[in-house]
Design an enzyme around this catalytic site. Structure first.
Site, short mmCIF file in Angstrom:
data_model
loop_
_atom_site.label_atom_id
_atom_site.label_comp_id
_atom_site.label_asym_id
_atom_site.label_seq_id
_atom_site.Cartn_x
_atom_site.Cartn_y
_atom_site.Cartn_z
N GLU A 190 79.86 -11.31 119.90
CA GLU A 190 79.51 -12.42 119.05
C GLU A 190 80.53 -13.54 119.23
O GLU A 190 81.74 -13.27 119.33
CB GLU A 190 79.47 -11.95 117.59
CG GLU A 190 78.78 -12.94 116.67
CD GLU A 190 78.53 -12.34 115.31
OE1 GLU A 190 77.48 -11.71 115.12
OE2 GLU A 190 79.39 -12.50 114.44
N ASP A 207 81.36 -6.86 117.63
CA ASP A 207 81.52 -7.86 116.58
C ASP A 207 83.02 -7.94 116.29
O ASP A 207 83.55 -7.14 115.52
CB ASP A 207 80.74 -7.46 115.33
CG ASP A 207 80.88 -8.46 114.21
OD1 ASP A 207 81.05 -9.67 114.50
OD2 ASP A 207 80.84 -8.05 113.03
N ASP A 229 80.06 -4.15 110.05
CA ASP A 229 80.51 -4.68 111.35
C ASP A 229 79.84 -3.92 112.50
O ASP A 229 79.52 -4.50 113.53
CB ASP A 229 82.03 -4.62 111.46
CG ASP A 229 82.69 -5.55 110.44
OD1 ASP A 229 82.40 -6.75 110.47
OD2 ASP A 229 83.48 -5.06 109.62
#
Length: 165
Positions: free
Chosen positions: A67, A7, A139
């Protein structure tokens, strides 16, 4: 198969490593790479690259997933996120592994069942899907969710792949 989920963020990049054996998933490790907000951008990107290199060397994943970038209201924040994402993609590609890319809404839908899920719901579902996991932060939870999504997509692709005669 060992899968690394990422992420990306300039201030904090979450990472999560899972093992996938068919539909069985297990937690390997997770964490966050934080950079010094007072440091110059090149130094922050270098630190991110170095620390991700350490994670990759330690866990030796077979595949990675990242992501995708979403557009913030602040163009500067979007640019910085894009630069951090570039470092993340490069780190994985540099060791020759496949990198899947997933939109945040798709990750949330895959893990929670709803594309508009919030971070608390994602965190809770990651804990349910990986029992006993201690998650390093929001995260890292998002990174584990990305890894879970990638594992499910890889498993589906294998099932749908035509068999040779």
């Amino acid at each position: 198969m060992i899968i690394l989920g990422l992420d990306p963020g300039l201030g904090c990049t979450g990472w999560g490593v899972i093992a996938a054996d068919g539909n069985r998933l297990s937690h390997v490790a997770n964490g966050q790479v934080r950079t010094d907000s007072k440091a110059a951008l090149p130094a922050r990107l270098l630190e991110l690259s170095r620390r991700l290199g350490e994670v990759l060397a330690e866990h030796r994943p077979d595949s990675a997933a990242v992501e995708e970038v979403f557009v913030n209201a602040n163009p500067q924040s979007t640019l910085k996120l894009g630069q951090a994402r570039g470092v993340v993609l490069l780190a994985a590609a540099a060791i020759g592994i496949e990198v899947g890319e997933y939109a945040a809404r798709l990750v949330k839908k895959a893990v929670v069942g709803r594309g508009g899920a919030d971070k608390v719901q994602v965190h809770a579902m990651v804990q349910r899907l990986l029992p006993g996991v201690t998650i390093a932060g929001a995260d890292a939870a998002d990174a584990l969710a990305v890894a879970i999504t990638h594992a499910h997509h890889l498993a589906s692709a294998r099932i749908l792949q035509p068999r040779s005669p």
